[in-house]
Scaffold this active site. Sequence first.
Site, PDB file in Angstrom:
ATOM      1  N   VAL A  63       8.819 -20.841  16.620  1.00  0.00           N
ATOM      2  CA  VAL A  63       9.545 -20.282  15.482  1.00  0.00           C
ATOM      3  C   VAL A  63      10.497 -21.326  14.900  1.00  0.00           C
ATOM      4  CG1 VAL A  63       9.402 -17.878  16.228  1.00  0.00           C
ATOM      5  CG2 VAL A  63      11.306 -19.305  17.030  1.00  0.00           C
ATOM      6  N   ARG A  66       9.961 -25.271  13.529  1.00  0.00           N
ATOM      7  CA  ARG A  66       9.353 -25.876  12.362  1.00  0.00           C
ATOM      8  C   ARG A  66       7.901 -26.219  12.699  1.00  0.00           C
ATOM      9  NH1 ARG A  66      12.533 -23.979   9.450  1.00  0.00           N
ATOM     10  NH2 ARG A  66      13.943 -24.990   7.963  1.00  0.00           N
ATOM     11  N   ASP A 105       4.766 -18.874  13.981  1.00  0.00           N
ATOM     12  CA  ASP A 105       5.361 -18.288  12.777  1.00  0.00           C
ATOM     13  C   ASP A 105       5.662 -19.366  11.744  1.00  0.00           C
ATOM     14  OD1 ASP A 105       6.504 -15.963  11.361  1.00  0.00           O
ATOM     15  OD2 ASP A 105       8.395 -17.032  11.605  1.00  0.00           O
ATOM     16  N   GLU A 145       2.781 -24.865   4.479  1.00  0.00           N
ATOM     17  CA  GLU A 145       2.945 -23.439   4.183  1.00  0.00           C
ATOM     18  C   GLU A 145       2.875 -23.210   2.676  1.00  0.00           C
ATOM     19  OE1 GLU A 145       6.540 -22.051   6.026  1.00  0.00           O
ATOM     20  OE2 GLU A 145       5.920 -22.640   8.033  1.00  0.00           O
ATOM     21  N   HIS A 155       5.812 -17.125   8.553  1.00  0.00           N
ATOM     22  CA  HIS A 155       7.187 -17.620   8.517  1.00  0.00           C
ATOM     23  C   HIS A 155       8.155 -16.480   8.167  1.00  0.00           C
ATOM     24  CE1 HIS A 155       9.740 -21.478   7.780  1.00  0.00           C
ATOM     25  NE2 HIS A 155      10.444 -20.526   8.367  1.00  0.00           N
ATOM     26  N   SER A 213       9.970 -14.666  10.854  1.00  0.00           N
ATOM     27  CA  SER A 213      10.683 -14.226  12.057  1.00  0.00           C
ATOM     28  C   SER A 213      12.149 -13.916  11.798  1.00  0.00           C
ATOM     29  CB  SER A 213      10.565 -15.285  13.165  1.00  0.00           C
ATOM     30  OG  SER A 213      11.151 -16.505  12.764  1.00  0.00           O
TER      31      SER A 213
END
Length: 328
Positions: A234, A236, A260, A265, A284, A286
């Site tokens: 969680v 990078r 996550d 992205e 992404h 969380s």
Amino acid sequence: MPPPTSAPSPAPARPPALLVLTTDPPPRLGRLTGRARVTSVDAAGLAAALPAADALLVWDFTSDAVRSAWPGEGPRPRWVHTASAGVDRLLCPELVASETVVTNARGIFEEPMAEYVAGLVLAMAKDLPGTLEAQRRRRWHHRETLRIAESRAVVVGAGPIGRAIARTLRALGMTVAVTGRTARPGVYGADQLDRLLTRADWVVCAAPLTEATRGMFDARAFGLMQPSARFVNVGRGQLVVEEDLIAAVSKRWLAGAALDVFDREPLDPADPLWDVPGLLVSPHMSGDTVGWRDRLGEQFVELYELWVAGKPLPHVVDKKRGYVPMQD
């Protein structure tokens, strides 16, 4: 005799110029009306607007625009605040070398991310994905699941997010070791990570992205872990060599993983990560709970009030390290 005249009143000082690198929905900054000259720009307009700004709010914290625009000519803002925990998308050599103060959104994401990690751990231990798939197929598939109490976890990253994750996992009965850049009370140094990985049932990465941590979870690191271990990231995406993780999970060198965050992205629909058995993929999210943007805006307004009053700001980033140092 002419009547006495009074000296003219000094012109009121102009409020500071606040530049906002914005995205939808924009921040709610109504409390700053009359106290800041607010200008919103997108990534394309940032470079031209920087010289006139006293402060910069990086609301679009997924953008690399600051890192690209900062090296240009002219004055630069005295203060930059990013509405995120990480600052890796901002920092460039020119910003690091400047006298500009950089702050982050410490205090907003820690507990939500800890809850999310606990949810991922429970989902993998209790095979909730398998249960949902069996339900979709209307299949009665009884099996045994893992007990997480008394299992061993390593949390990589000793900042507030990593510590919140550790507290939450301990509340579930897990034995948790936390690692950071240097050893201190309650934290193992980076030189102890390899040893801890060999004994861990769960490895949770919540480290900041720096040159020292980039690609730290690669084939060598996954090779140290037990075949029964599970990995969660969680932090990078660039902390993980994704090809090595795909190989580790696909070949059952690891029992499973959850990501996550990703190198790029949003994750491309054709990316092989979507199809790896035993890998949970989430977008992404969380730290993003209902109302999180409002809390980010409120936090910035509170910091702005401190800044215009000349008071010390909390959450100041050590630009050379790339994160806010812990005080203990």
